[in-house]
Design a protein around this motif. Structure first.
Motif, PDB file in Angstrom:
ATOM      1  N   SER A  71     -19.897 -15.369  28.233  1.00  0.00           N
ATOM      2  CA  SER A  71     -20.853 -16.460  28.423  1.00  0.00           C
ATOM      3  C   SER A  71     -20.153 -17.813  28.462  1.00  0.00           C
ATOM      4  N   VAL A  72     -19.265 -18.045  27.516  1.00  0.00           N
ATOM      5  CA  VAL A  72     -18.545 -19.323  27.453  1.00  0.00           C
ATOM      6  C   VAL A  72     -17.651 -19.485  28.680  1.00  0.00           C
ATOM      7  N   ALA A  73     -17.052 -18.395  29.143  1.00  0.00           N
ATOM      8  CA  ALA A  73     -16.190 -18.471  30.327  1.00  0.00           C
ATOM      9  C   ALA A  73     -16.979 -18.943  31.552  1.00  0.00           C
ATOM     10  N   LEU A  74     -18.219 -18.482  31.689  1.00  0.00           N
ATOM     11  CA  LEU A  74     -19.018 -18.934  32.827  1.00  0.00           C
ATOM     12  C   LEU A  74     -19.468 -20.379  32.673  1.00  0.00           C
ATOM     13  N   VAL A  75     -19.744 -20.806  31.460  1.00  0.00           N
ATOM     14  CA  VAL A  75     -20.056 -22.223  31.230  1.00  0.00           C
ATOM     15  C   VAL A  75     -18.823 -23.063  31.569  1.00  0.00           C
ATOM     16  N   TRP A  76     -17.637 -22.592  31.189  1.00  0.00           N
ATOM     17  CA  TRP A  76     -16.376 -23.279  31.519  1.00  0.00           C
ATOM     18  C   TRP A  76     -16.216 -23.387  33.032  1.00  0.00           C
ATOM     19  N   LEU A  77     -16.475 -22.292  33.724  1.00  0.00           N
ATOM     20  CA  LEU A  77     -16.373 -22.274  35.187  1.00  0.00           C
ATOM     21  C   LEU A  77     -17.215 -23.388  35.796  1.00  0.00           C
ATOM     22  N   TRP A  78     -18.409 -23.566  35.273  1.00  0.00           N
ATOM     23  CA  TRP A  78     -19.333 -24.565  35.785  1.00  0.00           C
ATOM     24  C   TRP A  78     -18.922 -25.968  35.352  1.00  0.00           C
ATOM     25  N   ALA A  79     -18.635 -26.146  34.056  1.00  0.00           N
ATOM     26  CA  ALA A  79     -18.373 -27.479  33.508  1.00  0.00           C
ATOM     27  C   ALA A  79     -16.994 -28.021  33.883  1.00  0.00           C
ATOM     28  N   VAL A  80     -15.986 -27.169  33.912  1.00  0.00           N
ATOM     29  CA  VAL A  80     -14.614 -27.634  34.123  1.00  0.00           C
ATOM     30  C   VAL A  80     -14.165 -27.449  35.567  1.00  0.00           C
ATOM     31  N   ASP A  81     -14.447 -26.292  36.138  1.00  0.00           N
ATOM     32  CA  ASP A  81     -14.010 -26.019  37.504  1.00  0.00           C
ATOM     33  C   ASP A  81     -15.046 -26.413  38.558  1.00  0.00           C
ATOM     34  N   SER A  82     -16.203 -26.877  38.117  1.00  0.00           N
ATOM     35  CA  SER A  82     -17.288 -27.303  39.011  1.00  0.00           C
ATOM     36  C   SER A  82     -17.724 -26.202  39.969  1.00  0.00           C
ATOM     37  N   ILE A  83     -17.707 -24.975  39.498  1.00  0.00           N
ATOM     38  CA  ILE A  83     -18.181 -23.840  40.293  1.00  0.00           C
ATOM     39  C   ILE A  83     -19.451 -23.321  39.629  1.00  0.00           C
ATOM     40  N   ARG A  84     -20.532 -23.462  40.344  1.00  0.00           N
ATOM     41  CA  ARG A  84     -21.823 -23.044  39.785  1.00  0.00           C
ATOM     42  C   ARG A  84     -21.914 -21.520  39.750  1.00  0.00           C
ATOM     43  N   PRO A  85     -22.273 -20.961  38.599  1.00  0.00           N
ATOM     44  CA  PRO A  85     -22.408 -19.500  38.515  1.00  0.00           C
ATOM     45  C   PRO A  85     -23.488 -18.985  39.479  1.00  0.00           C
ATOM     46  N   THR A  86     -23.239 -17.825  40.019  1.00  0.00           N
ATOM     47  CA  THR A  86     -24.193 -17.192  40.930  1.00  0.00           C
ATOM     48  C   THR A  86     -25.241 -16.430  40.118  1.00  0.00           C
ATOM     49  N   ALA A  87     -26.244 -15.955  40.824  1.00  0.00           N
ATOM     50  CA  ALA A  87     -27.281 -15.147  40.167  1.00  0.00           C
ATOM     51  C   ALA A  87     -26.666 -13.902  39.534  1.00  0.00           C
ATOM     52  N   THR A  88     -25.723 -13.295  40.236  1.00  0.00           N
ATOM     53  CA  THR A  88     -25.097 -12.089  39.663  1.00  0.00           C
ATOM     54  C   THR A  88     -24.225 -12.426  38.456  1.00  0.00           C
ATOM     55  N   ASP A  89     -23.626 -13.618  38.439  1.00  0.00           N
ATOM     56  CA  ASP A  89     -22.895 -14.056  37.244  1.00  0.00           C
ATOM     57  C   ASP A  89     -23.848 -14.118  36.054  1.00  0.00           C
ATOM     58  N   LEU A  90     -24.996 -14.724  36.262  1.00  0.00           N
ATOM     59  CA  LEU A  90     -25.972 -14.886  35.185  1.00  0.00           C
ATOM     60  C   LEU A  90     -26.543 -13.544  34.741  1.00  0.00           C
ATOM     61  N   ILE A  91     -26.782 -12.653  35.691  1.00  0.00           N
ATOM     62  CA  ILE A  91     -27.246 -11.303  35.343  1.00  0.00           C
ATOM     63  C   ILE A  91     -26.175 -10.596  34.513  1.00  0.00           C
ATOM     64  N   GLY A  92     -24.931 -10.728  34.929  1.00  0.00           N
ATOM     65  CA  GLY A  92     -23.829 -10.113  34.184  1.00  0.00           C
ATOM     66  C   GLY A  92     -23.734 -10.633  32.760  1.00  0.00           C
ATOM     67  N   VAL A  93     -23.891 -11.945  32.583  1.00  0.00           N
ATOM     68  CA  VAL A  93     -23.889 -12.518  31.231  1.00  0.00           C
ATOM     69  C   VAL A  93     -25.047 -11.951  30.429  1.00  0.00           C
ATOM     70  N   GLY A  94     -26.205 -11.854  31.056  1.00  0.00           N
ATOM     71  CA  GLY A  94     -27.361 -11.275  30.367  1.00  0.00           C
ATOM     72  C   GLY A  94     -27.096  -9.857  29.905  1.00  0.00           C
ATOM     73  N   VAL A  95     -26.492  -9.061  30.774  1.00  0.00           N
ATOM     74  CA  VAL A  95     -26.150  -7.682  30.418  1.00  0.00           C
ATOM     75  C   VAL A  95     -25.161  -7.668  29.242  1.00  0.00           C
ATOM     76  N   CYS A  96     -24.164  -8.551  29.289  1.00  0.00           N
ATOM     77  CA  CYS A  96     -23.196  -8.633  28.186  1.00  0.00           C
ATOM     78  C   CYS A  96     -23.878  -8.991  26.870  1.00  0.00           C
ATOM     79  N   LEU A  97     -24.771  -9.965  26.922  1.00  0.00           N
ATOM     80  CA  LEU A  97     -25.441 -10.394  25.691  1.00  0.00           C
ATOM     81  C   LEU A  97     -26.407  -9.334  25.166  1.00  0.00           C
ATOM     82  N   VAL A  98     -27.084  -8.631  26.055  1.00  0.00           N
ATOM     83  CA  VAL A  98     -27.946  -7.523  25.615  1.00  0.00           C
ATOM     84  C   VAL A  98     -27.086  -6.434  24.989  1.00  0.00           C
ATOM     85  N   GLY A  99     -25.979  -6.112  25.637  1.00  0.00           N
ATOM     86  CA  GLY A  99     -25.063  -5.115  25.077  1.00  0.00           C
ATOM     87  C   GLY A  99     -24.530  -5.533  23.723  1.00  0.00           C
TER      88      GLY A  99
END
Length: 110
Positions: A71-99
């Motif tokens: 989750s933090v890595a994707l926030v970093w991607l957005w905040a530092v690298d200015s790359i907005r996470p895709t829908a599949t990125d967000l789904i993947g984070v959701g799956v990780c957090l549910v797991g």
């Protein structure tokens, strides 16, 4: 309340680990100063120290940390690298957090 403290510790640990990896990446791949290795080493030292603050340093705790790290890595991607996470990125984070939740709060045999 303990869960929020643990989650915050996971987030700080993930940031320290990511910074420790990101700074050498900037030096090696983008030609930034070799002096970035100094704060990178400090960040890794902080990461190691933060790991000692976790209640248990193995098993379920590391599995939960992994979910927060993703989750933090994707926030970093957005905040530092200015790359907005895709829908599949967000789904993947959701799956990780549910797991992570299943692992941390699921039934225990012992």
């Amino acid at each position: 309340m303990e869960i929020f403290k643990t989650f915050g510790l996971f987030v700080l640990t993930a940031i320290a680990e990511i910074v420790g990896c990101y700074l050498p990446y900037l030096w090696l791949k983008h030609g930034h100063s070799i002096w970035l290795l100094v704060p990178a080493a400090c960040s890794f030292a902080l990461f190691a120290w933060l790991l000692t603050l976790h209640p248990h340093a193995a098993g379920r705790v590391y599995a939960a940390y992994g979910g927060v790290y993703v989750s933090v890595a994707l926030v970093w991607l957005w905040a530092v690298d200015s790359i907005r996470p895709t829908a599949t990125d967000l789904i993947g984070v959701g799956v990780c957090l549910v797991g992570m939740g299943i692992i941390m709060f699921g039934a225990r045999t012992t």
